[in-house]
Design a protein around this motif. Structure first.
Motif, PDB file in Angstrom:
ATOM      1  N   ARG A  25      -7.739   7.483   4.116  1.00 35.58           N
ATOM      2  CA  ARG A  25      -8.082   6.098   4.451  1.00 35.58           C
ATOM      3  C   ARG A  25      -7.375   5.154   3.499  1.00 35.58           C
ATOM      4  O   ARG A  25      -7.277   5.422   2.301  1.00 35.58           O
ATOM      5  N   VAL A  26      -6.866   4.061   4.052  1.00 41.29           N
ATOM      6  CA  VAL A  26      -6.267   2.990   3.252  1.00 41.29           C
ATOM      7  C   VAL A  26      -7.104   1.738   3.469  1.00 41.29           C
ATOM      8  O   VAL A  26      -7.267   1.281   4.593  1.00 41.29           O
ATOM      9  N   GLU A  27      -7.631   1.199   2.377  1.00 42.40           N
ATOM     10  CA  GLU A  27      -8.433  -0.025   2.459  1.00 42.40           C
ATOM     11  C   GLU A  27      -7.730  -1.127   1.668  1.00 42.40           C
ATOM     12  O   GLU A  27      -7.637  -1.057   0.441  1.00 42.40           O
ATOM     13  N   VAL A  28      -7.253  -2.127   2.382  1.00 41.68           N
ATOM     14  CA  VAL A  28      -6.602  -3.266   1.731  1.00 41.68           C
ATOM     15  C   VAL A  28      -7.661  -4.347   1.529  1.00 41.68           C
ATOM     16  O   VAL A  28      -8.145  -4.943   2.491  1.00 41.68           O
ATOM     17  N   ARG A  29      -7.995  -4.601   0.283  1.00 38.96           N
ATOM     18  CA  ARG A  29      -9.022  -5.592  -0.032  1.00 38.96           C
ATOM     19  C   ARG A  29      -8.408  -6.952  -0.321  1.00 38.96           C
ATOM     20  O   ARG A  29      -9.119  -7.951  -0.370  1.00 38.96           O
ATOM     21  N   ASP A  30      -7.087  -6.989  -0.529  1.00 37.24           N
ATOM     22  CA  ASP A  30      -6.408  -8.249  -0.809  1.00 37.24           C
ATOM     23  C   ASP A  30      -4.962  -8.116  -0.348  1.00 37.24           C
ATOM     24  O   ASP A  30      -4.164  -7.404  -0.970  1.00 37.24           O
ATOM     25  N   THR A  31      -4.610  -8.789   0.724  1.00 33.17           N
ATOM     26  CA  THR A  31      -3.249  -8.691   1.262  1.00 33.17           C
ATOM     27  C   THR A  31      -2.225  -9.411   0.384  1.00 33.17           C
ATOM     28  O   THR A  31      -1.027  -9.280   0.614  1.00 33.17           O
ATOM     29  N   GLY A  32      -2.702 -10.134  -0.632  1.00 33.88           N
ATOM     30  CA  GLY A  32      -1.793 -10.857  -1.515  1.00 33.88           C
ATOM     31  C   GLY A  32      -0.902  -9.958  -2.352  1.00 33.88           C
ATOM     32  O   GLY A  32       0.066 -10.434  -2.942  1.00 33.88           O
ATOM     33  N   VAL A  33      -1.207  -8.652  -2.409  1.00 32.23           N
ATOM     34  CA  VAL A  33      -0.364  -7.739  -3.179  1.00 32.23           C
ATOM     35  C   VAL A  33       0.598  -6.966  -2.266  1.00 32.23           C
ATOM     36  O   VAL A  33       1.381  -6.145  -2.758  1.00 32.23           O
ATOM     37  N   LEU A  34       0.567  -7.232  -0.964  1.00 26.21           N
ATOM     38  CA  LEU A  34       1.468  -6.553  -0.042  1.00 26.21           C
ATOM     39  C   LEU A  34       2.728  -7.383   0.160  1.00 26.21           C
ATOM     40  O   LEU A  34       2.662  -8.602   0.328  1.00 26.21           O
ATOM     41  N   HIS A  35       3.868  -6.717   0.165  1.00 27.91           N
ATOM     42  CA  HIS A  35       5.157  -7.402   0.313  1.00 27.91           C
ATOM     43  C   HIS A  35       5.934  -6.772   1.465  1.00 27.91           C
ATOM     44  O   HIS A  35       6.245  -5.579   1.442  1.00 27.91           O
ATOM     45  N   LYS A 112      -1.772 -10.367  -9.817  1.00 26.98           N
ATOM     46  CA  LYS A 112      -1.076 -10.168  -8.535  1.00 26.98           C
ATOM     47  C   LYS A 112       0.361 -10.706  -8.546  1.00 26.98           C
ATOM     48  O   LYS A 112       0.809 -11.312  -7.581  1.00 26.98           O
ATOM     49  N   LEU A 113       1.091 -10.451  -9.624  1.00 26.21           N
ATOM     50  CA  LEU A 113       2.457 -10.949  -9.704  1.00 26.21           C
ATOM     51  C   LEU A 113       3.445 -10.040  -8.987  1.00 26.21           C
ATOM     52  O   LEU A 113       4.548 -10.458  -8.665  1.00 26.21           O
ATOM     53  N   GLN A 114       3.062  -8.783  -8.765  1.00 21.77           N
ATOM     54  CA  GLN A 114       3.923  -7.868  -8.015  1.00 21.77           C
ATOM     55  C   GLN A 114       3.064  -7.215  -6.927  1.00 21.77           C
ATOM     56  O   GLN A 114       2.395  -7.911  -6.206  1.00 21.77           O
ATOM     57  N   GLY A 115       3.095  -5.892  -6.797  1.00 23.22           N
ATOM     58  CA  GLY A 115       2.255  -5.278  -5.785  1.00 23.22           C
ATOM     59  C   GLY A 115       2.881  -4.062  -5.133  1.00 23.22           C
ATOM     60  O   GLY A 115       3.528  -3.242  -5.792  1.00 23.22           O
ATOM     61  N   LEU A 116       2.731  -3.970  -3.793  1.00 27.29           N
ATOM     62  CA  LEU A 116       3.103  -2.793  -3.038  1.00 27.29           C
ATOM     63  C   LEU A 116       4.124  -3.136  -1.959  1.00 27.29           C
ATOM     64  O   LEU A 116       4.023  -4.181  -1.311  1.00 27.29           O
ATOM     65  N   TRP A 117       5.083  -2.219  -1.786  1.00 33.23           N
ATOM     66  CA  TRP A 117       6.087  -2.310  -0.724  1.00 33.23           C
ATOM     67  C   TRP A 117       6.070  -0.993   0.051  1.00 33.23           C
ATOM     68  O   TRP A 117       5.699   0.051  -0.500  1.00 33.23           O
ATOM     69  N   LEU A 118       6.494  -1.022   1.302  1.00 36.42           N
ATOM     70  CA  LEU A 118       6.602   0.193   2.103  1.00 36.42           C
ATOM     71  C   LEU A 118       8.042   0.369   2.556  1.00 36.42           C
ATOM     72  O   LEU A 118       8.610  -0.529   3.199  1.00 36.42           O
ATOM     73  N   ALA A 119       8.613   1.506   2.203  1.00 37.64           N
ATOM     74  CA  ALA A 119       9.970   1.850   2.642  1.00 37.64           C
ATOM     75  C   ALA A 119       9.851   2.851   3.785  1.00 37.64           C
ATOM     76  O   ALA A 119       9.239   3.906   3.629  1.00 37.64           O
ATOM     77  N   HIS A 120      10.412   2.519   4.927  1.00 36.09           N
ATOM     78  CA  HIS A 120      10.287   3.400   6.093  1.00 36.09           C
ATOM     79  C   HIS A 120      11.219   4.599   6.009  1.00 36.09           C
ATOM     80  O   HIS A 120      10.932   5.650   6.585  1.00 36.09           O
ATOM     81  N   ASP A 121      12.331   4.454   5.295  1.00 35.32           N
ATOM     82  CA  ASP A 121      13.269   5.560   5.124  1.00 35.32           C
ATOM     83  C   ASP A 121      13.992   5.380   3.797  1.00 35.32           C
ATOM     84  O   ASP A 121      13.734   4.428   3.057  1.00 35.32           O
ATOM     85  N   GLU A 122      14.914   6.308   3.513  1.00 34.52           N
ATOM     86  CA  GLU A 122      15.585   6.283   2.216  1.00 34.52           C
ATOM     87  C   GLU A 122      16.461   5.050   2.048  1.00 34.52           C
ATOM     88  O   GLU A 122      16.634   4.547   0.925  1.00 34.52           O
ATOM     89  N   SER A 123      17.006   4.541   3.142  1.00 37.26           N
ATOM     90  CA  SER A 123      17.830   3.333   3.026  1.00 37.26           C
ATOM     91  C   SER A 123      16.984   2.149   2.575  1.00 37.26           C
ATOM     92  O   SER A 123      17.468   1.275   1.847  1.00 37.26           O
TER      93      SER A 123
END
Length: 267
Positions: A25-35, A112-123
């Motif tokens: 399960r992934v629970e995002v409690r604050d979308t301000g850290v998502l990029h 919250k100056l940085q946060g989380l990113w999602l890379a779909h592939d190696e590129s």
């Protein structure tokens, strides 16, 4: 601010808490850290995926899944911890990843100056890390010396520039320069060959115990152990320490044993 040793510690947390386990399960409690990714996209990309590996480059942490890769950056106040899913969430717990009945990975960050990113592939991974220089823990001496020699800025400013060398921050740069007996304002491209070699050696000698401690340890024999005292003095020569600003950061150094560029009889 988390620096390379802290992030290596967070990598160990990620590895021990989540590697080999499926993200339930992934629970995002604050979308301000998502990029560049929304909460729903993050959940759909990671839920049901197994964490297959962990990596660190500079101050970036990567969680591999064999598909999408989660990238984390901790900014000034971020951290990663492993908790029980039943433990009450803290106010600054921004994203929670439940990976077992008794394990939950938590990204906690006050500012919250940085946060989380999602890379779909190696590129995507390559694109997100494209601005980073070589990792300070793994860079070889030739690459290190070439990077410094190609920049005219003041030495400390160059060392903490993540596009030149990834992973060093304020405390580490001050500690390494103090150990190498070099002033923070020295032009990076003015170092002699022996000075460059000494700087590289002291960087390695500083990083190894700092990584083991998971932080820059405030030991009595280190500059770090004295910089925040009311009347700080050098633990090596006992000269009163000075504070200046280099690269926009508070800089602590010793005028007694850190040589100026114009000094003769270099140490």
């Amino acid at each position: 601010m988390p620096e390379l040793p802290d992030v290596e510690g967070f990598r160990n947390v990620l590895q021990s808490c989540a590697q080999g386990r499926v993200v339930r399960r992934v629970e995002v409690r604050d979308t301000g850290v998502l990029h560049g990714v929304g909460a729903r996209q993050l959940r759909e990309a990671l839920e049901g995926r197994r964490v297959t590996g962990t990596e660190r480059h500079g101050k970036w942490l990567l969680a591999r899944t064999g598909g999408p890769t989660l990238l984390l950056h901790f900014g000034m106040t971020g951290r990663l911890l492993c908790a029980h899913p039943d433990d009450p969430a803290e106010p600054h717990d921004r994203v929670l990843f439940t990976v077992a009945r008794d394990r939950q990975l938590r990204y906690r960050d006050q500012r919250k100056l940085q946060g989380l990113w999602l890379a779909h592939d190696e590129s995507d991974v390559v694109r997100l890390l494209a601005g980073q220089g070589p990792d300070a823990l793994t860079v070889d001496r030739a690459e290190f010396e070439a990077a410094l020699a190609s920049h005219r800025g003041r030495l400390k400013a160059v060392l903490i520039d993540q596009s030149v060398l990834a992973g060093l921050g304020n405390l580490l740069a001050d500690e390494i320069l103090w150990r190498a007996r070099l002033r923070p304002g020295t032009p990076a491209d003015a170092l002699t060959a022996p000075e460059s070699r000494r700087l590289y050696t002291e960087m390695r000698r500083t990083l190894r115990p700092a990584v083991a401690a998971g932080r820059v340890p405030p030991r009595d024999t280190w500059l770090t152990g004295h910089r925040d005292t009311p009347d700080p003095h050098c633990p090596r020569c006992h000269t009163a320490l000075r504070r200046t600003r280099v690269g926009g950061r508070t800089t602590v150094w010793c005028p007694g044993c850190q040589a100026a560029p114009s000094d003769t009889g270099r140490r």
